[in-house]
Design an enzyme around this catalytic site. Structure first.
Site, PDB file in Angstrom:
ATOM      1  N   SER A   1       0.839  -1.200   0.000  1.00 36.38           N
ATOM      2  CA  SER A   1       0.000   0.000   0.000  1.00 36.38           C
ATOM      3  C   SER A   1       0.871   1.245   0.000  1.00 36.38           C
ATOM      4  O   SER A   1       1.973   1.261   0.569  1.00 36.38           O
ATOM      5  CB  SER A   1      -0.849  -0.020   1.272  1.00 36.38           C
ATOM      6  OG  SER A   1      -1.473   1.218   1.473  1.00 36.38           O
TER       7      SER A   1
ATOM      8  N   TYR B   1      -2.292  -1.018  11.004  1.00 39.68           N
ATOM      9  CA  TYR B   1      -2.537  -1.570   9.664  1.00 39.68           C
ATOM     10  C   TYR B   1      -1.362  -1.234   8.734  1.00 39.68           C
ATOM     11  O   TYR B   1      -0.800  -2.104   8.069  1.00 39.68           O
ATOM     12  CB  TYR B   1      -3.846  -1.019   9.062  1.00 39.68           C
ATOM     13  CG  TYR B   1      -3.929  -1.280   7.572  1.00 39.68           C
ATOM     14  CD1 TYR B   1      -4.216  -2.553   7.094  1.00 39.68           C
ATOM     15  CD2 TYR B   1      -3.650  -0.274   6.638  1.00 39.68           C
ATOM     16  CE1 TYR B   1      -4.247  -2.813   5.723  1.00 39.68           C
ATOM     17  CE2 TYR B   1      -3.680  -0.520   5.276  1.00 39.68           C
ATOM     18  CZ  TYR B   1      -3.981  -1.793   4.823  1.00 39.68           C
ATOM     19  OH  TYR B   1      -3.984  -2.044   3.466  1.00 39.68           O
TER      20      TYR B   1
ATOM     21  N   LYS C   1       1.863  -3.634   6.683  1.00 40.17           N
ATOM     22  CA  LYS C   1       2.329  -3.637   5.286  1.00 40.17           C
ATOM     23  C   LYS C   1       3.852  -3.493   5.239  1.00 40.17           C
ATOM     24  O   LYS C   1       4.536  -4.138   4.457  1.00 40.17           O
ATOM     25  CB  LYS C   1       1.660  -2.504   4.493  1.00 40.17           C
ATOM     26  CG  LYS C   1       0.183  -2.709   4.265  1.00 40.17           C
ATOM     27  CD  LYS C   1      -0.102  -3.975   3.458  1.00 40.17           C
ATOM     28  CE  LYS C   1      -1.575  -4.289   3.326  1.00 40.17           C
ATOM     29  NZ  LYS C   1      -1.854  -5.662   2.909  1.00 40.17           N
TER      30      LYS C   1
HETATM   31  P1  NAD Z   1     -11.118  -7.097   1.119  1.00 48.23           P
HETATM   32  O1  NAD Z   1     -11.416  -7.070   2.581  1.00 48.23           O
HETATM   33  O2  NAD Z   1     -12.237  -6.885   0.177  1.00 48.23           O
HETATM   34  O3  NAD Z   1     -10.416  -8.478   0.750  1.00 48.23           O
HETATM   35  C1  NAD Z   1      -9.564  -9.159   1.626  1.00 48.23           C
HETATM   36  C2  NAD Z   1     -10.063 -10.579   1.730  1.00 48.23           C
HETATM   37  O4  NAD Z   1      -9.193 -11.312   2.589  1.00 48.23           O
HETATM   38  C3  NAD Z   1     -11.474 -10.683   2.303  1.00 48.23           C
HETATM   39  O5  NAD Z   1     -12.275 -11.447   1.431  1.00 48.23           O
HETATM   40  C4  NAD Z   1     -11.269 -11.406   3.645  1.00 48.23           C
HETATM   41  O6  NAD Z   1     -12.368 -12.264   3.951  1.00 48.23           O
HETATM   42  C5  NAD Z   1      -9.979 -12.159   3.390  1.00 48.23           C
HETATM   43  N1  NAD Z   1      -9.197 -12.475   4.590  1.00 48.23           N
HETATM   44  C6  NAD Z   1      -8.814 -11.628   5.588  1.00 48.23           C
HETATM   45  N2  NAD Z   1      -8.113 -12.280   6.512  1.00 48.23           N
HETATM   46  C7  NAD Z   1      -8.011 -13.565   6.086  1.00 48.23           C
HETATM   47  C8  NAD Z   1      -7.414 -14.726   6.619  1.00 48.23           C
HETATM   48  N3  NAD Z   1      -6.783 -14.722   7.820  1.00 48.23           N
HETATM   49  N4  NAD Z   1      -7.484 -15.891   5.926  1.00 48.23           N
HETATM   50  C9  NAD Z   1      -8.151 -15.930   4.741  1.00 48.23           C
HETATM   51  N5  NAD Z   1      -8.751 -14.867   4.196  1.00 48.23           N
HETATM   52  C10 NAD Z   1      -8.693 -13.683   4.863  1.00 48.23           C
HETATM   53  O7  NAD Z   1      -9.945  -6.053   0.861  1.00 48.23           O
HETATM   54  P2  NAD Z   1      -9.337  -5.542  -0.529  1.00 48.23           P
HETATM   55  O8  NAD Z   1      -9.689  -4.119  -0.664  1.00 48.23           O
HETATM   56  O9  NAD Z   1      -9.651  -6.486  -1.608  1.00 48.23           O
HETATM   57  O10 NAD Z   1      -7.786  -5.605  -0.170  1.00 48.23           O
HETATM   58  C11 NAD Z   1      -6.974  -6.659  -0.609  1.00 48.23           C
HETATM   59  C12 NAD Z   1      -5.549  -6.390  -0.173  1.00 48.23           C
HETATM   60  O11 NAD Z   1      -5.115  -5.157  -0.723  1.00 48.23           O
HETATM   61  C13 NAD Z   1      -5.364  -6.269   1.329  1.00 48.23           C
HETATM   62  O12 NAD Z   1      -4.133  -6.866   1.669  1.00 48.23           O
HETATM   63  C14 NAD Z   1      -5.315  -4.785   1.560  1.00 48.23           C
HETATM   64  O13 NAD Z   1      -4.576  -4.461   2.719  1.00 48.23           O
HETATM   65  C15 NAD Z   1      -4.593  -4.341   0.310  1.00 48.23           C
HETATM   66  N6  NAD Z   1      -4.844  -2.930  -0.031  1.00 48.23           N
HETATM   67  C16 NAD Z   1      -6.128  -2.504  -0.194  1.00 48.23           C
HETATM   68  C17 NAD Z   1      -6.367  -1.173  -0.513  1.00 48.23           C
HETATM   69  C18 NAD Z   1      -7.769  -0.657  -0.658  1.00 48.23           C
HETATM   70  O14 NAD Z   1      -7.958   0.547  -0.555  1.00 48.23           O
HETATM   71  N7  NAD Z   1      -8.774  -1.493  -0.911  1.00 48.23           N
HETATM   72  C19 NAD Z   1      -5.287  -0.299  -0.682  1.00 48.23           C
HETATM   73  C20 NAD Z   1      -3.987  -0.771  -0.520  1.00 48.23           C
HETATM   74  C21 NAD Z   1      -3.772  -2.108  -0.194  1.00 48.23           C
HETATM   75  C1  WQD Z   2      -9.580   9.427   0.711  1.00 46.19           C
HETATM   76  C2  WQD Z   2      -9.773  10.909   1.003  1.00 46.19           C
HETATM   77  C3  WQD Z   2     -10.197  11.403   3.313  1.00 46.19           C
HETATM   78  C4  WQD Z   2     -14.032   9.423   3.627  1.00 46.19           C
HETATM   79  C5  WQD Z   2      -7.001   4.554   2.998  1.00 46.19           C
HETATM   80  C6  WQD Z   2      -5.959   3.846   3.836  1.00 46.19           C
HETATM   81  C7  WQD Z   2      -4.809   3.437   2.989  1.00 46.19           C
HETATM   82  C8  WQD Z   2      -5.271   2.644   1.765  1.00 46.19           C
HETATM   83  C9  WQD Z   2      -6.400   3.301   1.047  1.00 46.19           C
HETATM   84  C10 WQD Z   2      -5.072   0.297   2.233  1.00 46.19           C
HETATM   85  C11 WQD Z   2      -9.080  11.356   2.279  1.00 46.19           C
HETATM   86  C12 WQD Z   2     -11.391  11.758   2.453  1.00 46.19           C
HETATM   87  C13 WQD Z   2     -12.843   9.920   3.128  1.00 46.19           C
HETATM   88  C14 WQD Z   2     -15.051  10.354   4.002  1.00 46.19           C
HETATM   89  C15 WQD Z   2     -13.629  12.155   3.331  1.00 46.19           C
HETATM   90  N1  WQD Z   2      -5.778   1.362   2.140  1.00 46.19           N
HETATM   91  N2  WQD Z   2     -12.652  11.254   2.983  1.00 46.19           N
HETATM   92  N3  WQD Z   2     -14.813  11.676   3.816  1.00 46.19           N
HETATM   93  O1  WQD Z   2      -7.332   7.649   3.594  1.00 46.19           O
HETATM   94  O2  WQD Z   2      -6.300   7.860   1.301  1.00 46.19           O
HETATM   95  O3  WQD Z   2      -6.389   5.673   2.393  1.00 46.19           O
HETATM   96  O4  WQD Z   2      -7.427   3.651   1.969  1.00 46.19           O
HETATM   97  O5  WQD Z   2      -3.893   0.172   2.239  1.00 46.19           O
HETATM   98  O6  WQD Z   2      -3.960   2.695   3.783  1.00 46.19           O
HETATM   99  O7  WQD Z   2      -5.520   4.730   4.845  1.00 46.19           O
HETATM  100  O8  WQD Z   2      -8.483   6.670   1.559  1.00 46.19           O
HETATM  101  O9  WQD Z   2     -10.796   6.599   0.781  1.00 46.19           O
HETATM  102  O10 WQD Z   2     -10.342   6.697   3.272  1.00 46.19           O
HETATM  103  O11 WQD Z   2      -9.910   8.695   1.879  1.00 46.19           O
HETATM  104  O12 WQD Z   2     -13.466  13.354   3.189  1.00 46.19           O
HETATM  105  O13 WQD Z   2     -16.124   9.962   4.481  1.00 46.19           O
HETATM  106  O14 WQD Z   2     -11.178  11.144   1.208  1.00 46.19           O
HETATM  107  O15 WQD Z   2     -10.009  12.333   4.322  1.00 46.19           O
HETATM  108  O16 WQD Z   2      -8.599  12.638   2.063  1.00 46.19           O
HETATM  109  P1  WQD Z   2      -7.090   7.077   2.285  1.00 46.19           P
HETATM  110  P2  WQD Z   2      -9.951   7.103   1.893  1.00 46.19           P
END
Ligand code: NAD
Ligand code: WQD
Length: 345
Positions: A132, A157, A161
């Site tokens: 991330s 969290y 990562k």
């Molecule tokens: P998500 O919650 O939709 O998907 C994650 C999946 O992992 C879920 O289906 C959950 O049931 C499963 N899971 C969690 N713990 C588990 C375990 N112990 N064993 C088996 N399954 C498990 O989330 P996502 O948005 O698809 O994110 C996927 C990955 O990408 C994550 O590692 C997240 O940290 C990373 N990521 C997400 C974002 C984002 O904004 N969505 C941004 C950066 C990184």
């Molecule tokens: C985006 C912008 C908020 C909600 C998070 C995690 C990051 C990554 C992605 C996994 C920000 C603003 C949001 C609301 C708002 N995940 N906002 N009102 O914070 O960039 O990142 O998700 O790795 O680790 O921290 O994403 O979508 O929460 O926010 O004004 O109700 O929208 O302040 O500026 P963020 P976000």
């Protein structure tokens, strides 16, 4: 050279989750065989059926919890070694991780440790890891490239990562593994079929699902966190990336790992568009493109938020041959189509 063997088998952990399910479709469309693994803690079994429906391909689904070591080893023991593993499974709610850090360390770090061990024992040696942009913290300069110094994590969290990247790097160093870490910026949007998308449980933390739920009337109004950031309109800037672009990058990353001449055993890539949008720009785009209103008001800054970050995605373009192609219109249109499909379910 890329080996295009259609029978390469890829394990997708977190495979019924938001990014995992879209990636599964992209892998299947690229001719790879896919096994989905998930404990269904934040997703549903029917998502796997949707992956089958979209791709027209068979998919194996295994309900396995990565932190259950015995269960995981049993699962690997029943499988041929995988050609590649894409590891999405993790908990991802920043606020929850602050309240319950051990839950996050146990699940995200413990789960990865068990996975790496099972991969080593079974002879599965190629890993793509979901990292991330949170590892960059509040960067001194934007855009950020992969060489930018990492900052101390703002949440447990985020720390998982950073630790996970280090664990994988160490395992690569002893020759047990080849791995790619993909640092996602802000994934948004949904599959164009509206059969897959993000399924936030409870009140969404992230901006796009909150906008969509407000537009459809589930939420009364969106709170815009902060209007005094040093940005052109005072609201925070992020690099939003369409989920199907993100999914495609995983196919490129797996192909790179499977290619005979893959140069480095440990590589890191930013996955973003290279363009930042403010919160107000996101709301305006959503309203204009979809012809809906999103009631909103300003609220104080959210703790831990940074003013602005966006990616320099040049390395992914050069080495993975990947570039985001969907624009903001595609992002907000698909997010709205998905929200309406959910409402009619
Ligand atoms: P998500 O919650 O939709 O998907 C994650 C999946 O992992 C879920 O289906 C959950 O049931 C499963 N899971 C969690 N713990 C588990 C375990 N112990 N064993 C088996 N399954 C498990 O989330 P996502 O948005 O698809 O994110 C996927 C990955 O990408 C994550 O590692 C997240 O940290 C990373 N990521 C997400 C974002 C984002 O904004 N969505 C941004 C950066 C990184
Ligand atoms: C985006 C912008 C908020 C909600 C998070 C995690 C990051 C990554 C992605 C996994 C920000 C603003 C949001 C609301 C708002 N995940 N906002 N009102 O914070 O960039 O990142 O998700 O790795 O680790 O921290 O994403 O979508 O929460 O926010 O004004 O109700 O929208 O302040 O500026 P963020 P976000």
């Amino acid at each position: 050279m890329i080996r295009k063997n259609p029978m390469k088998r890829i394990l997708v952990t977190g495979g019924t989750g938001y990014i995992g399910s879209h990636t599964a479709v992209a892998l299947l469309e690229a001719g790879l065989e896919v096994v989905l693994l998930d404990n269904l803690s934040n997703s549903y079994r029917w998502v796997a059926d949707r992956v089958v429906q979209i791709s027209g391909r068979q998919v194996q689904f295994a309900e396995v919890d990565l932190i259950n070591r015995e269960q995981l080893h049993g699962f690997f023991g029943r499988q041929e070694p995988f050609d590649g593993v894409i590891h999405f499974a993790a908990l991802k709610a920043v606020g929850e991780s602050v309240e319950n850090p051990l839950l996050y360390y146990r699940n995200n770090i413990g789960g990865l440790m068990n996975l790496l061990e099972a991969m080593q024992l079974s002879g599965s040696g190629n890993l793509v890891f979901s990292s991330s942009c949170t590892v960059y913290g509040n960067p001194e300069q934007v855009p950020v490239d992969e060489a930018c110094p990492l900052q101390p994590a703002m949440s447990p969290y985020g720390n998982t990562k950073r630790i996970a990247e280090e664990m994988i790097r160490d395992q690569v160093q002893v020759g047990k593994l080849r791995a790619v870490a993909l640092r996602y910026f802000n994934p948004v949007g949904a599959h164009p079929s509206a059969l897959l998308g993000e399924l936030p449980m409870g009140i969404p933390n992230n901006l796009m699902p909150f906008i969509a739920q407000t537009a459809i009337g589930i939420r009364e109004r969106l709170l815009v966190f902060g209007n005094d950031y040093p940005t052109p309109d005072g609201t925070a800037i992020r690099d939003y990336i369409h989920i199907t672009d993100l999914a495609d990058a995983h196919v490129k990353a797996i192909h790179r790992l499977l290619s005979v001449e893959s140069p480095e055993p440990w590589e890191i890539f930013n996955l973003g568009t290279g363009k930042g949008y403010s919160v107000l720009e996101m709301i305006n785009a959503f309203e204009t493109v979809n012809g809906v209103k999103v009631p909103w008001q300003y609220a104080p800054r959210r703790q831990g938020d940074i003013p602005a970050i966006w990616a320099n995605p040049a390395k992914a373009q050069q080495l993975l041959g990947w570039k985001a192609t969907r624009n903001l219109t595609d992002m907000v249109a698909s997010a709205w189509k998905w929200q309406m499909a959910l409402q009619n379910r």
